[in-house]
Design a protein around this motif. Structure first.
Motif, PDB file in Angstrom:
ATOM      1  N   VAL A 149       0.896  -1.255  -0.006  1.00  0.00           N
ATOM      2  CA  VAL A 149       0.055   0.009  -0.073  1.00  0.00           C
ATOM      3  C   VAL A 149       0.879   1.392   0.002  1.00  0.00           C
ATOM      4  CG1 VAL A 149      -1.723   1.295   1.078  1.00  0.00           C
ATOM      5  CG2 VAL A 149      -1.894  -1.039   1.333  1.00  0.00           C
ATOM      6  N   PHE A 150       0.577   2.297  -0.772  1.00  0.00           N
ATOM      7  CA  PHE A 150       1.073   3.680  -0.603  1.00  0.00           C
ATOM      8  C   PHE A 150       0.361   4.226   0.199  1.00  0.00           C
ATOM      9  CE2 PHE A 150       2.709   2.118  -4.681  1.00  0.00           C
ATOM     10  CZ  PHE A 150       3.948   2.853  -4.894  1.00  0.00           C
ATOM     11  N   ASN A 181       0.038  -4.919  -4.506  1.00  0.00           N
ATOM     12  CA  ASN A 181      -0.023  -3.470  -3.998  1.00  0.00           C
ATOM     13  C   ASN A 181      -1.328  -2.945  -4.716  1.00  0.00           C
ATOM     14  OD1 ASN A 181      -0.014  -0.655  -3.867  1.00  0.00           O
ATOM     15  ND2 ASN A 181       2.111  -0.983  -3.006  1.00  0.00           N
ATOM     16  N   SER A 182      -2.167  -2.629  -3.959  1.00  0.00           N
ATOM     17  CA  SER A 182      -3.677  -2.112  -4.746  1.00  0.00           C
ATOM     18  C   SER A 182      -3.719  -0.589  -4.741  1.00  0.00           C
ATOM     19  CB  SER A 182      -4.740  -2.851  -3.575  1.00  0.00           C
ATOM     20  OG  SER A 182      -4.516  -2.394  -2.254  1.00  0.00           O
ATOM     21  N   GLY A 183      -2.848  -0.114  -4.324  1.00  0.00           N
ATOM     22  CA  GLY A 183      -2.784   1.492  -4.484  1.00  0.00           C
ATOM     23  C   GLY A 183      -2.449   2.360  -3.245  1.00  0.00           C
ATOM     24  N   GLY A 184      -3.305   3.525  -3.180  1.00  0.00           N
ATOM     25  CA  GLY A 184      -3.154   4.303  -2.027  1.00  0.00           C
ATOM     26  C   GLY A 184      -2.807   5.712  -2.506  1.00  0.00           C
ATOM     27  N   ALA A 244      -2.656   3.675  -7.367  1.00  0.00           N
ATOM     28  CA  ALA A 244      -1.466   4.308  -7.059  1.00  0.00           C
ATOM     29  C   ALA A 244      -0.188   3.465  -7.503  1.00  0.00           C
ATOM     30  CB  ALA A 244      -1.153   4.681  -5.805  1.00  0.00           C
ATOM     31  N   ALA A 245      -0.330   2.191  -7.295  1.00  0.00           N
ATOM     32  CA  ALA A 245       0.899   1.313  -7.684  1.00  0.00           C
ATOM     33  C   ALA A 245       0.917   1.148  -9.268  1.00  0.00           C
ATOM     34  CB  ALA A 245       0.602  -0.352  -7.174  1.00  0.00           C
ATOM     35  N   GLU A 246       0.101   1.365  -9.849  1.00  0.00           N
ATOM     36  CA  GLU A 246       0.053   1.544 -11.407  1.00  0.00           C
ATOM     37  C   GLU A 246       0.649   3.036 -11.772  1.00  0.00           C
ATOM     38  OE1 GLU A 246      -3.243  -0.600 -13.700  1.00  0.00           O
ATOM     39  OE2 GLU A 246      -4.016   0.512 -11.896  1.00  0.00           O
ATOM     40  N   ASP A 247       0.430   3.937 -11.135  1.00  0.00           N
ATOM     41  CA  ASP A 247       0.946   5.343 -11.141  1.00  0.00           C
ATOM     42  C   ASP A 247       2.392   5.241 -11.072  1.00  0.00           C
ATOM     43  OD1 ASP A 247       1.742   7.931 -10.850  1.00  0.00           O
ATOM     44  OD2 ASP A 247       0.232   8.481  -9.364  1.00  0.00           O
ATOM     45  N   PHE A 248       2.775   4.707  -9.959  1.00  0.00           N
ATOM     46  CA  PHE A 248       4.279   4.564  -9.660  1.00  0.00           C
ATOM     47  C   PHE A 248       5.016   3.810 -10.847  1.00  0.00           C
ATOM     48  CE2 PHE A 248       8.115   2.381  -7.934  1.00  0.00           C
ATOM     49  CZ  PHE A 248       8.618   3.348  -7.468  1.00  0.00           C
ATOM     50  N   SER A 249       4.496   2.766 -11.246  1.00  0.00           N
ATOM     51  CA  SER A 249       5.025   1.722 -12.237  1.00  0.00           C
ATOM     52  C   SER A 249       4.918   2.460 -13.674  1.00  0.00           C
ATOM     53  CB  SER A 249       4.125   0.347 -12.311  1.00  0.00           C
ATOM     54  OG  SER A 249       4.050  -0.222 -11.009  1.00  0.00           O
TER      55      SER A 249
END
Length: 435
Positions: A149-150, A181-184, A244-249
């Motif tokens: 999680v972020f 990681n599902s986001g954040g 958010a995990a996709e955002d980072f990636s």
């Protein structure tokens, strides 16, 4: 961003009520007013104005044809038909229509309860170390950093992140595992990105439709208290990697700062909120979107596409192999190249020798210099200087001899195993003839 937390919280609070049976209105639904209200909400909030116009034209056209008139007394079926027509104009899986006359009352009640729930959740995050569970140094000096999680508590979590990345600062490459990681929160995404850039770099923007407000997110080394990591970065993904995990990636990939290994991600770039459109109806509308400065788009619907596509369960091993292959290709000596080959072989050890035919063990049995190889049941064993070890299979005729050596059995021109080649962890190679 507060709106993202609000959207997530509202969705979570309302989830138990979605799909529940609702009281039907005494009077019939005023369809034309409902369609006008949906049009207004889409025009105000939907992230794609042109698609909002397409949807509105479709609904108005159907209303003029009295396509909804027969369902004026059946709001649940009317909601289904409205959603079907919306999808015929533009298919957005985030958009949904429901009949939920208690929505406004429940939203107000949820807002009253949300303060305490937020405090409880914040305490839970702290007790779980802001969701950072471990760091690890893998063989070959490869850093491994998994988290799921972020979290939003950037200021409180910074010392934990700094300690984790400080521990990994001397690794030759870093694997960040986002498969679960599902986001954040985008603020935490920005914070983590900042450790991997020497200069301030724009990574993403989030644009809200209603007020055209745009929030810009930067990787900024000024936020890292002097920690900057320049090693190659590999990010592991799965179809559960989201938001958010996709955002980072996506941002790290597009900035050429990371290699993505794994599966195509979930494809959620547009936060969605429920909006009341009157007469008990609610429309769930994507109200904001991400905008990458390099691609001028996002990963909505498509997901983040991996640079190296592999099943999520195999992504960690594959990333390690990619790192070691890269180092092997640039190694200056044969001994250094062999060190990398040794580590790569170690990744693929099969501890279950029962999958190999026992007659193969019998063919390998014999004395190779000081090594005595023999079968005991379904085990292949070796004795050397009074020590006994069980061999583990890597591939073909290659096995793990012990924690420091691997052994390969080599056939001669007659097809017999006449030699054993020993690969030592430090890159040395020895050959032993069969007696």
């Amino acid at each position: 961003m507060t709106n993202f937390r609000l959207a997530t919280l509202v969705a979570a609070l309302l989830l138990p009520f979605l799909g529940c049976a609702q009281a039907r209105p005494q009077a019939g639904i005023q369809v034309s007013h409902l369609v006008d209200s949906i049009e207004h909400s889409l025009k105000t909030h939907y992230v794609f104005p042109d698609k909002a116009r397409l949807i509105s034209r479709r609904l108005k056209s159907q209303a003029k044809k009295n396509a909804y008139a027969s369902l004026a007394q059946d709001p649940e079926k009317l909601a289904v038909l409205l959603q079907e027509d919306i999808y015929k104009a533009h298919h957005d899986p985030h958009m949904a229509v429901e009949y939920n006359p208690d929505f406004a009352r429940r939203r107000q009640k949820s807002a009253q309860q949300s303060g305490e729930e937020i405090r409880q959740f914040a305490n839970w995050v702290r007790e779980n170390n802001f969701m950072f569970k471990k760091v690890e140094l893998l063989p070959g000096n490869i850093g491994y950093f998994p988290f799921n999680v972020f979290v939003e508590q950037v200021k409180e979590a910074k010392p934990i992140i700094a300690s984790a990345l400080g521990f990994l600062a001397n690794s030759r490459a870093l694997i960040i595992d986002l498969r679960e990681n599902s986001g954040g929160e985008p603020e935490m995404v920005s914070q983590l990105e900042s450790y991997f850039f020497k200069e301030k770099t724009r990574m993403n923007s989030i644009v809200q439709r209603a007020n055209q407000d745009t929030t810009f997110y930067y990787a900024d080394p000024a936020k890292t208290d002097g920690i900057t990591l320049s090693m190659p970065i590999y990010i592991l993904t799965s179809n559960k990697t989201f938001s958010a995990a996709e955002d980072f990636s996506y941002a790290m990939q597009q900035a050429n700062r990371a290699t993505i290994v794994g599966e195509v991600t979930g494809g959620g770039a547009h936060p969605t909120m429920p909006f009341s459109v009157g007469q008990g109806f609610v429309v769930h509308i994507p109200f904001a979107r991400s905008l990458n400065p390099i691609t001028n788009t996002d990963w909505e619907g498509t997901g983040v596409l991996p640079d190296v596509k592999v099943e999520a369960a195999q992504a960690l091993i594959k990333a390690q192999e990619l790192i070691l292959r890269e180092r092997q290709a640039t190694a200056k000596t044969a001994k250094d190249k062999q060190k990398m080959e040794y580590l790569i072989n170690t990744l693929y050890v099969n501890r279950d020798l029962g999958t190999l035919p026992l007659d193969q063990f019998d063919q390998l049995a014999g004395t190779y210099g000081p090594l005595v190889i023999y079968r005991e049941g379904n085990k292949l064993l070796c004795t050397f200087s009074g020590n006994k070890t069980e061999l583990a299979h890597i591939s073909k005729n290659l096995f793990v001899l012990d924690e420091n050596a691997q052994i390969e059995f080599v056939k001669d021109s007659k097809g017999l195993y006449s030699m054993a080649r020993l690969f030592i962890q430090n890159g040395e190679i020895f050959e032993e003839l069969r007696k």
